[in-house]
Design an enzyme around this catalytic site. Sequence first.
Site, PDB file in Angstrom:
ATOM      1  N   LYS A  67       5.984   6.031 -11.627  1.00  6.56           N
ATOM      2  CA  LYS A  67       6.217   7.026 -10.579  1.00  6.56           C
ATOM      3  C   LYS A  67       7.494   7.845 -10.782  1.00  6.56           C
ATOM      4  CE  LYS A  67       3.530   4.639  -6.972  1.00  6.56           C
ATOM      5  NZ  LYS A  67       3.066   3.435  -7.680  1.00  6.56           N
ATOM      6  N   SER A  84       6.946   2.831  -3.303  1.00  5.49           N
ATOM      7  CA  SER A  84       5.879   2.685  -4.298  1.00  5.49           C
ATOM      8  C   SER A  84       4.494   2.878  -3.702  1.00  5.49           C
ATOM      9  CB  SER A  84       5.979   1.322  -4.988  1.00  5.49           C
ATOM     10  OG  SER A  84       5.489   1.393  -6.308  1.00  5.49           O
ATOM     11  N   SER A  87       4.228   0.588 -11.643  1.00 14.11           N
ATOM     12  CA  SER A  87       4.712   1.694 -10.812  1.00 14.11           C
ATOM     13  C   SER A  87       6.019   2.330 -11.278  1.00 14.11           C
ATOM     14  CB  SER A  87       4.870   1.234  -9.360  1.00 14.11           C
ATOM     15  OG  SER A  87       3.612   1.093  -8.753  1.00 14.11           O
TER      16      SER A  87
END
Length: 327
Positions: A89, A143, A86
Amino acid sequence: MPLNEHLKPISQLLAGIVITSLCSLPAAAQEKPKEQLASVSSATQKLLKLNPQNIELASVSASVIDAETGAPLYTKNAELVVPIASVTKLMTAMVTLDAKLPLNDKLLFTQNQKKANSNYYTRIRVDSMLPRKDVIRIALMSSENMAASALGHTYPGGINAFVKAMNLKARQLGMTQTQFVDSSGLSEQNVSTASDLAIMVRAAASYPEITKYSTTQSFTAKFTKPSYSLRYGNTNVLVHRKSWAIDVTKTGYLNEAGRCLVMMTKVNGRDTVMIMLNSYGKRTPIGDAGRIKRWITTGKSGKISSSARHYQRQVLRQLMPEQLALK
């Protein structure tokens, strides 16, 4: 390579920045160059005294960068290409913001977005809506994978155009060992290096929205159609601690990536980028961040556990057996 040779490029880089900064000052400000040089030299000398032999981290790969100059303070397997989960992101947020899409527009969450995430668990209800700015916020601070998926799928041209823009942005930044295939980071094919991610974090810090959203401690997202609310918390516990001044942060986890944490934070008044990839244990990235901070402030980081050392050797045996054999 002797330590003084290892630090020489840092010294040259910092010295060049000092000279450039002074030359760009107004005439009145140049009247006291000796005092300014002494001040900058003092900060520089503190960095140059750092001994990389006195820091030990549990993360398999890591990079510590002086954000103001770009000078590397410490690297560990920093060119190893690994899944980044993640941490992806941050790039998702940058590409979205680069497109100048209206932040107050409401995005629709769809079944196709959920399917693209392999139906990964989410609390967000299909067919509900949330303003784009809040979608970015929960993707960064908590997240939320469905949020990141929505950002990619609602981009002009759809998810394929979005992923193309992610990879283009990476190349423009000089991230030569990075590849993205989705907007959430759920694919292990989203890969990068600690060195490349240090570049990405420095770039992300230039976006006011990212610095604000990624460091939000908690947030209640108010969805519509249907109307409901969800409470989100930051996945980096350090944002709750007064002893940490964090500008940008993102966590990540996949089985293939391990525990990851990247951030920019102030240490001794200087912005410092910390990249920690594939850490041993859920709390280990937090411990590594503390060890980096301790090393910069005191010169020594402290030790890691024997189990963490064993984990690193196992991972490296799989990822780079030829390099491990040379040790």
